[in-house]
Design an enzyme around this catalytic site. Structure first.
Site, short mmCIF file in Angstrom:
data_model
loop_
_atom_site.label_atom_id
_atom_site.label_comp_id
_atom_site.label_asym_id
_atom_site.label_seq_id
_atom_site.Cartn_x
_atom_site.Cartn_y
_atom_site.Cartn_z
N LYS A 38 16.46 20.44 40.61
CA LYS A 38 16.34 20.20 39.16
C LYS A 38 14.87 20.15 38.74
CE LYS A 38 16.79 15.22 39.99
NZ LYS A 38 17.79 14.14 40.16
N TYR A 264 -14.32 12.29 25.03
CA TYR A 264 -13.83 11.79 23.75
C TYR A 264 -13.90 10.27 23.66
CZ TYR A 264 -11.80 16.35 22.50
OH TYR A 264 -11.61 17.65 22.18
C1 LIG Z 1 17.72 13.61 41.52
C2 LIG Z 1 18.95 13.21 42.25
C3 LIG Z 1 19.00 13.24 43.66
C4 LIG Z 1 17.78 13.48 44.52
O1 LIG Z 1 17.10 12.27 44.74
P1 LIG Z 1 15.79 12.20 45.68
O2 LIG Z 1 15.40 10.78 45.63
O3 LIG Z 1 14.79 13.09 45.03
O4 LIG Z 1 16.19 12.68 47.02
C5 LIG Z 1 20.22 13.00 44.27
N1 LIG Z 1 21.32 12.72 43.54
C6 LIG Z 1 21.30 12.64 42.19
C7 LIG Z 1 22.55 12.29 41.45
C8 LIG Z 1 20.11 12.87 41.50
O5 LIG Z 1 20.10 12.77 40.17
#
Ligand SMILES: *Cc1c(COP(=O)(O)O)cnc(C)c1O
Length: 369
Positions: A38, A264
């Site tokens: 993702k 800035y």
């Molecule tokens: C993002 C996510 C993961 C991955 O988690 P990590 O800590 O990056 O391994 C796994 N399960 C769900 C439901 C997630 O949203």
């Protein structure tokens, strides 16, 4: 590692391969592996990462939203893809692209069943998400009868997995809470299987879950951050290799006299003579203003150069008084030489946030394919 002439996120696929094998060594050979890609594969390069994971034989991929899954399908990825947070507006496209929904509420189930029927689907794969304490998305125990009544004799869909998500898998002070979640998940998934008359695959562990609760790996695990080289704890970080290195170069060096200011709002004021280097990377690239005013540091010729003054949209200035360097020299913002986790901690945040913050303006360069 390769030299760059502009701000570049260098992605080392041999590090990804190493991390994948390391995480696999922590689970049984029969346990399936889902790679979480993702948010542009944690800010890296969705397609390059997904292709490599597919080549390595990953069993499943997961994205948060449907458009992320469409990107993968358009790139020719064939691996099953779980969409963790589908929204009703995208259900038709989801089915057209063979993306598998996490079903987390009665409303979502009803609406998905309608679309699956309209589109004359047969045994379309569904994943049932249980809430066991994170209180974000998911069904509770009292919903199981509803789920089974709706799905059991409905030929349009098939429940292929049941899953849940730990709230504090990286925090061993919350071990009792996590064990409780695992126990609840067992009860919920057993009850679902019994009422369905068959046993969908079960999965609960993210990266820190794989490390801290391997007894709860069930039939599949879901790893994101570990694949990208971060393990939320020092001993694991040592075993993993960061995939992403954020590099840039020095654009200009200034001698700053005493009692001058930099940037800035004159946020940095010099008491002595210093040397500053201006770098072509700013908050529009993902280095937020919270890293300014001495908090974050970059690495130049092996030495730490703190960010001085405010982070600008397109630039930062760093203190190089003690560093031999010139315009054109390479700068490492984070990577194996300056862990993204440590860099993030200077601004009170976590590796996940800095990695996913790197904007699409930053060039991606994939190496060691
Ligand atoms: C993002 C996510 C993961 C991955 O988690 P990590 O800590 O990056 O391994 C796994 N399960 C769900 C439901 C997630 O949203």
């Amino acid at each position: 590692m390769s030299k760059v002439g502009e701000t570049t996120l260098v992605l080392d696929l041999s590090a990804l391969e190493h991390n994948y094998h390391y995480l696999q060594s922590k689970i049984k050979p029969t346990t399936k592996f889902l790679g979480v890609v993702k948010a542009f594969a944690y800010g890296s390069d969705t397609i390059a990462i997904a292709q490599k994971l597919e080549q390595l034989g990953v069993d499943y991929l997961a994205v948060a939203y449907v458009n992320e899954g469409v990107l993968l399908r358009d790139a020719g990825i064939k691996t099953p893809i779980l969409v963790l947070h589908p929204l009703v507006a995208n259900f038709e496209e989801m089915i057209e692209q063979c993306l598998e929904p996490s079903i987390y509420s009665k409303n979502i189930l009803n609406q998905f069943l309608e679309v699956a029927q309209e589109k004359e689907q047969s045994q379309y794969p569904l994943h049932i998400k249980f809430n066991t304490g994170l209180n974000r998305l998911g069904f509770s125990e009292s919903d199981i009868d509803f789920i089974t009544q709706k799905c059991k004799s409905n030929g349009n869909v098939k429940i292929v997995s049941a899953f849940s998500h730990l709230a504090a898998s990286e925090d061993l002070n919350e071990r009792d809470f996590s064990l409780n979640q695992i126990n609840s998940f067992k009860i919920l998934s057993d009850s679902l299987s019994k009422k369905l008359g068959y046993a969908p695959m079960r999965h609960m562990l993210n990266t820190s879950g794989i490390i801290n609760y391997p007894e709860a790996q069930f039939e599949m695990v879901r790893s994101g951050i570990g694949l990208y080289g971060y393990g939320n704890q020092a001993e694991i970080d040592e075993q993993l290799k960061p995939v992403a290195t954020l590099k840039t170069i020095i654009s200009q060096i200034h001698e700053i006299g005493a009692n001058q200011s930099v940037g800035y709002n004159r946020a940095f004021k010099s008491t002595n003579i210093i040397r500053s280097a201006t770098l072509p990377i700013g908050h529009a690239d993902g280095i937020g203003r919270q890293y300014g005013k001495g908090k974050g540091s970059v690495i130049i010729n092996g030495k730490k150069a703190p960010i001085i003054g405010n982070v600008c949209m397109d630039m930062i200035m760093v203190d190089v008084t003690e560093i031999k360097c010139q315009a054109g020299d390479e700068v490492i913002v984070f990577g194996p030489a300056n862990s993204a986790d440590k860099f993030a901690s200077t601004a009170n945040t976590i590796s996940y946030e800095i990695l996913t913050a790197i904007s699409q303006r930053v060039k991606r360069q994939v190496i060691n394919k």
